[in-house]
Design a protein around this motif. Structure first.
Motif, PDB file in Angstrom:
ATOM      1  N   GLN A  61      -4.698  15.339  -5.219  1.00 34.60           N
ATOM      2  CA  GLN A  61      -5.524  16.524  -5.382  1.00 34.60           C
ATOM      3  C   GLN A  61      -4.766  17.708  -4.793  1.00 34.60           C
ATOM      4  OE1 GLN A  61      -9.311  15.965  -3.514  1.00 34.60           O
ATOM      5  NE2 GLN A  61     -10.045  14.554  -5.076  1.00 34.60           N
ATOM      6  N   ALA A  62      -4.921  18.866  -5.421  1.00 35.98           N
ATOM      7  CA  ALA A  62      -4.262  20.074  -4.922  1.00 35.98           C
ATOM      8  C   ALA A  62      -4.648  20.300  -3.467  1.00 35.98           C
ATOM      9  CB  ALA A  62      -4.650  21.279  -5.775  1.00 35.98           C
ATOM     10  N   GLY A  63      -3.658  20.556  -2.637  1.00 37.21           N
ATOM     11  CA  GLY A  63      -3.888  20.834  -1.232  1.00 37.21           C
ATOM     12  C   GLY A  63      -3.982  19.606  -0.340  1.00 37.21           C
ATOM     13  N   LYS A  64      -4.027  18.420  -0.931  1.00 37.40           N
ATOM     14  CA  LYS A  64      -4.105  17.183  -0.135  1.00 37.40           C
ATOM     15  C   LYS A  64      -2.701  16.737   0.260  1.00 37.40           C
ATOM     16  CE  LYS A  64      -8.553  16.255  -0.495  1.00 37.40           C
ATOM     17  NZ  LYS A  64      -9.476  15.842   0.512  1.00 37.40           N
ATOM     18  N   GLU A  65      -2.581  16.215   1.459  1.00 39.89           N
ATOM     19  CA  GLU A  65      -1.306  15.734   1.978  1.00 39.89           C
ATOM     20  C   GLU A  65      -1.118  14.255   1.636  1.00 39.89           C
ATOM     21  OE1 GLU A  65       0.988  17.588   3.743  1.00 39.89           O
ATOM     22  OE2 GLU A  65      -0.275  19.327   3.316  1.00 39.89           O
ATOM     23  N   LEU A  66       0.140  13.845   1.533  1.00 37.61           N
ATOM     24  CA  LEU A  66       0.435  12.429   1.371  1.00 37.61           C
ATOM     25  C   LEU A  66       0.073  11.682   2.646  1.00 37.61           C
ATOM     26  CD1 LEU A  66       3.972  12.507  -0.293  1.00 37.61           C
ATOM     27  CD2 LEU A  66       1.797  12.023  -1.407  1.00 37.61           C
ATOM     28  N   ARG A  67      -0.435  10.476   2.486  1.00 39.41           N
ATOM     29  CA  ARG A  67      -0.683   9.612   3.642  1.00 39.41           C
ATOM     30  C   ARG A  67       0.671   9.087   4.134  1.00 39.41           C
ATOM     31  NH1 ARG A  67      -3.309   5.200   1.491  1.00 39.41           N
ATOM     32  NH2 ARG A  67      -3.034   6.019  -0.587  1.00 39.41           N
ATOM     33  N   PRO A  68       0.751   8.641   5.383  1.00 41.89           N
ATOM     34  CA  PRO A  68       2.044   8.182   5.929  1.00 41.89           C
ATOM     35  C   PRO A  68       2.733   7.112   5.069  1.00 41.89           C
ATOM     36  CG  PRO A  68       0.502   8.487   7.709  1.00 41.89           C
ATOM     37  CD  PRO A  68      -0.280   8.693   6.443  1.00 41.89           C
ATOM     38  N   LEU A  69       1.989   6.145   4.546  1.00 43.12           N
ATOM     39  CA  LEU A  69       2.621   5.129   3.696  1.00 43.12           C
ATOM     40  C   LEU A  69       3.132   5.721   2.382  1.00 43.12           C
ATOM     41  CD1 LEU A  69       0.471   1.887   4.119  1.00 43.12           C
ATOM     42  CD2 LEU A  69       2.886   2.205   4.669  1.00 43.12           C
ATOM     43  N   ALA A 119       0.841  -1.203   0.000  1.00 45.83           N
ATOM     44  CA  ALA A 119       0.000   0.000   0.000  1.00 45.83           C
ATOM     45  C   ALA A 119       0.874   1.249   0.000  1.00 45.83           C
ATOM     46  CB  ALA A 119      -0.911   0.009   1.214  1.00 45.83           C
ATOM     47  N   GLY A 120       0.390   2.293  -0.674  1.00 44.46           N
ATOM     48  CA  GLY A 120       1.069   3.583  -0.648  1.00 44.46           C
ATOM     49  C   GLY A 120       2.080   3.807  -1.748  1.00 44.46           C
ATOM     50  N   VAL A 121       2.315   2.777  -2.607  1.00 40.41           N
ATOM     51  CA  VAL A 121       3.264   3.001  -3.700  1.00 40.41           C
ATOM     52  C   VAL A 121       2.694   4.062  -4.639  1.00 40.41           C
ATOM     53  CG1 VAL A 121       4.273   0.685  -3.591  1.00 40.41           C
ATOM     54  CG2 VAL A 121       2.346   1.126  -5.130  1.00 40.41           C
ATOM     55  N   PRO A 122       3.547   4.758  -5.395  1.00 38.31           N
ATOM     56  CA  PRO A 122       3.059   5.801  -6.302  1.00 38.31           C
ATOM     57  C   PRO A 122       2.054   5.260  -7.324  1.00 38.31           C
ATOM     58  CG  PRO A 122       5.419   6.006  -6.005  1.00 38.31           C
ATOM     59  CD  PRO A 122       5.016   4.708  -5.367  1.00 38.31           C
ATOM     60  N   ASP A 123       1.214   6.170  -7.833  1.00 40.06           N
ATOM     61  CA  ASP A 123       0.160   5.812  -8.780  1.00 40.06           C
ATOM     62  C   ASP A 123       0.690   5.399 -10.141  1.00 40.06           C
ATOM     63  OD1 ASP A 123      -2.005   6.645  -7.048  1.00 40.06           O
ATOM     64  OD2 ASP A 123      -1.388   8.702  -7.486  1.00 40.06           O
ATOM     65  N   ARG A 124       1.741   6.066 -10.580  1.00 38.98           N
ATOM     66  CA  ARG A 124       2.231   5.888 -11.947  1.00 38.98           C
ATOM     67  C   ARG A 124       3.736   5.633 -11.955  1.00 38.98           C
ATOM     68  NH1 ARG A 124      -1.305   5.616 -16.378  1.00 38.98           N
ATOM     69  NH2 ARG A 124      -3.282   6.445 -15.662  1.00 38.98           N
ATOM     70  N   ILE A 125       4.158   4.927 -12.990  1.00 33.64           N
ATOM     71  CA  ILE A 125       5.572   4.698 -13.237  1.00 33.64           C
ATOM     72  C   ILE A 125       5.837   5.117 -14.684  1.00 33.64           C
ATOM     73  CG2 ILE A 125       5.214   2.283 -13.836  1.00 33.64           C
ATOM     74  CD1 ILE A 125       7.941   1.668 -12.565  1.00 33.64           C
ATOM     75  N   VAL A 182       4.293   8.793   2.091  1.00 33.15           N
ATOM     76  CA  VAL A 182       5.531   9.478   2.489  1.00 33.15           C
ATOM     77  C   VAL A 182       6.658   8.455   2.588  1.00 33.15           C
ATOM     78  CG1 VAL A 182       6.679  10.746   4.353  1.00 33.15           C
ATOM     79  CG2 VAL A 182       4.346  11.365   3.667  1.00 33.15           C
ATOM     80  N   PHE A 183       6.365   7.321   3.221  1.00 29.76           N
ATOM     81  CA  PHE A 183       7.364   6.252   3.347  1.00 29.76           C
ATOM     82  C   PHE A 183       7.907   5.852   1.980  1.00 29.76           C
ATOM     83  CE2 PHE A 183       8.099   1.691   2.874  1.00 29.76           C
ATOM     84  CZ  PHE A 183       9.185   1.512   3.716  1.00 29.76           C
ATOM     85  N   TRP A 184       7.011   5.617   1.016  1.00 26.47           N
ATOM     86  CA  TRP A 184       7.459   5.182  -0.304  1.00 26.47           C
ATOM     87  C   TRP A 184       8.207   6.280  -1.045  1.00 26.47           C
ATOM     88  CZ3 TRP A 184       8.482   0.567  -1.599  1.00 26.47           C
ATOM     89  CH2 TRP A 184       7.806  -0.489  -1.019  1.00 26.47           C
ATOM     90  N   GLN A 185       7.782   7.527  -0.929  1.00 27.92           N
ATOM     91  CA  GLN A 185       8.514   8.627  -1.564  1.00 27.92           C
ATOM     92  C   GLN A 185       9.945   8.685  -1.015  1.00 27.92           C
ATOM     93  OE1 GLN A 185       7.602  11.062  -4.022  1.00 27.92           O
ATOM     94  NE2 GLN A 185       5.962   9.609  -4.398  1.00 27.92           N
ATOM     95  N   LYS A 186      10.089   8.600   0.299  1.00 24.03           N
ATOM     96  CA  LYS A 186      11.415   8.641   0.920  1.00 24.03           C
ATOM     97  C   LYS A 186      12.251   7.421   0.542  1.00 24.03           C
ATOM     98  CE  LYS A 186      10.289  11.517   4.885  1.00 24.03           C
ATOM     99  NZ  LYS A 186      10.180  11.594   6.351  1.00 24.03           N
ATOM    100  N   THR A 187      11.625   6.251   0.539  1.00 28.99           N
ATOM    101  CA  THR A 187      12.341   5.020   0.200  1.00 28.99           C
ATOM    102  C   THR A 187      12.858   5.061  -1.232  1.00 28.99           C
ATOM    103  OG1 THR A 187      11.056   3.721   1.777  1.00 28.99           O
ATOM    104  CG2 THR A 187      12.140   2.507  -0.006  1.00 28.99           C
ATOM    105  N   LEU A 188      12.007   5.447  -2.166  1.00 21.91           N
ATOM    106  CA  LEU A 188      12.413   5.501  -3.572  1.00 21.91           C
ATOM    107  C   LEU A 188      13.498   6.542  -3.792  1.00 21.91           C
ATOM    108  CD1 LEU A 188       8.865   5.144  -5.147  1.00 21.91           C
ATOM    109  CD2 LEU A 188      10.720   3.441  -5.229  1.00 21.91           C
ATOM    110  N   THR A 189      13.368   7.692  -3.144  1.00 22.89           N
ATOM    111  CA  THR A 189      14.374   8.748  -3.267  1.00 22.89           C
ATOM    112  C   THR A 189      15.704   8.290  -2.671  1.00 22.89           C
ATOM    113  OG1 THR A 189      12.657  10.438  -3.214  1.00 22.89           O
ATOM    114  CG2 THR A 189      14.900  11.153  -2.722  1.00 22.89           C
ATOM    115  N   ARG A 190      15.640   7.656  -1.522  1.00 23.48           N
ATOM    116  CA  ARG A 190      16.856   7.140  -0.884  1.00 23.48           C
ATOM    117  C   ARG A 190      17.571   6.127  -1.772  1.00 23.48           C
ATOM    118  NH1 ARG A 190      14.715   4.965   3.352  1.00 23.48           N
ATOM    119  NH2 ARG A 190      14.931   2.818   2.678  1.00 23.48           N
ATOM    120  N   MET A 191      16.808   5.388  -2.585  1.00 23.38           N
ATOM    121  CA  MET A 191      17.375   4.400  -3.498  1.00 23.38           C
ATOM    122  C   MET A 191      17.787   5.030  -4.837  1.00 23.38           C
ATOM    123  SD  MET A 191      14.839   1.204  -2.725  1.00 23.38           S
ATOM    124  CE  MET A 191      15.755   0.062  -3.758  1.00 23.38           C
ATOM    125  N   HIS A 192      17.718   6.358  -4.902  1.00 23.69           N
ATOM    126  CA  HIS A 192      18.128   7.139  -6.073  1.00 23.69           C
ATOM    127  C   HIS A 192      17.193   7.010  -7.266  1.00 23.69           C
ATOM    128  CE1 HIS A 192      21.803   8.300  -4.051  1.00 23.69           C
ATOM    129  NE2 HIS A 192      21.908   7.045  -3.677  1.00 23.69           N
TER     130      HIS A 192
END
Length: 113
Positions: A53-61, A32-38, A63-73
């Motif tokens: 949606q504009a103004g909506k925050e990422l859910r905790p999962l 759960a929480g992986v990005p919508d598109r590749i 955020v986890f996946w965004q950080k994980t993917l970024t950390r993996m370059h």
């Protein structure tokens, strides 16, 4: 999905298709929480996109996946409005330029996104 989010998703797909990129719905059962598109570029680069949606925050999962993917370059973008869509597209255009595959793709400003 609201109209703006749907329109941005459609426009991204159109532009990326013209650039010979694959713009795929990303589903990973059990994660759960992986990005919508590749996005897969002709040069072999992978870009992940979370549409919000504009103004909506990422859910905790998410955020986890965004950080994980970024950390993996991996490139990982959150697209929620025209500005964030342009940032994502500019990144991909730069990747294509580096691959010497962008000569015909220069006119990003001609797209209404």
């Amino acid at each position: 999905m609201n109209k703006l989010e749907r329109d941005i998703e459609k426009n991204l797909g159109m532009i990326l298709g013209e650039w010979d990129c694959l713009y795929l719905k990303f589903v990973s059962p059990g994660h759960a929480g992986v990005p919508d598109r590749i996005i897969l570029t002709p040069g072999g680069h992978v870009v992940f996109v979370e549409l919000k949606q504009a103004g909506k925050e990422l859910r905790p999962l998410q955020v986890f996946w965004q950080k994980t993917l970024t950390r993996m370059h991996f490139a990982a973008f959150v697209v929620s409005d025209n500005d964030s869509a342009r940032k994502c597209l500019h990144y991909i255009l730069e990747v294509l330029r580096q691959e010497e595959d962008a000569e015909m793709k220069e006119g990003l400003s001609e797209y209404d996104i």
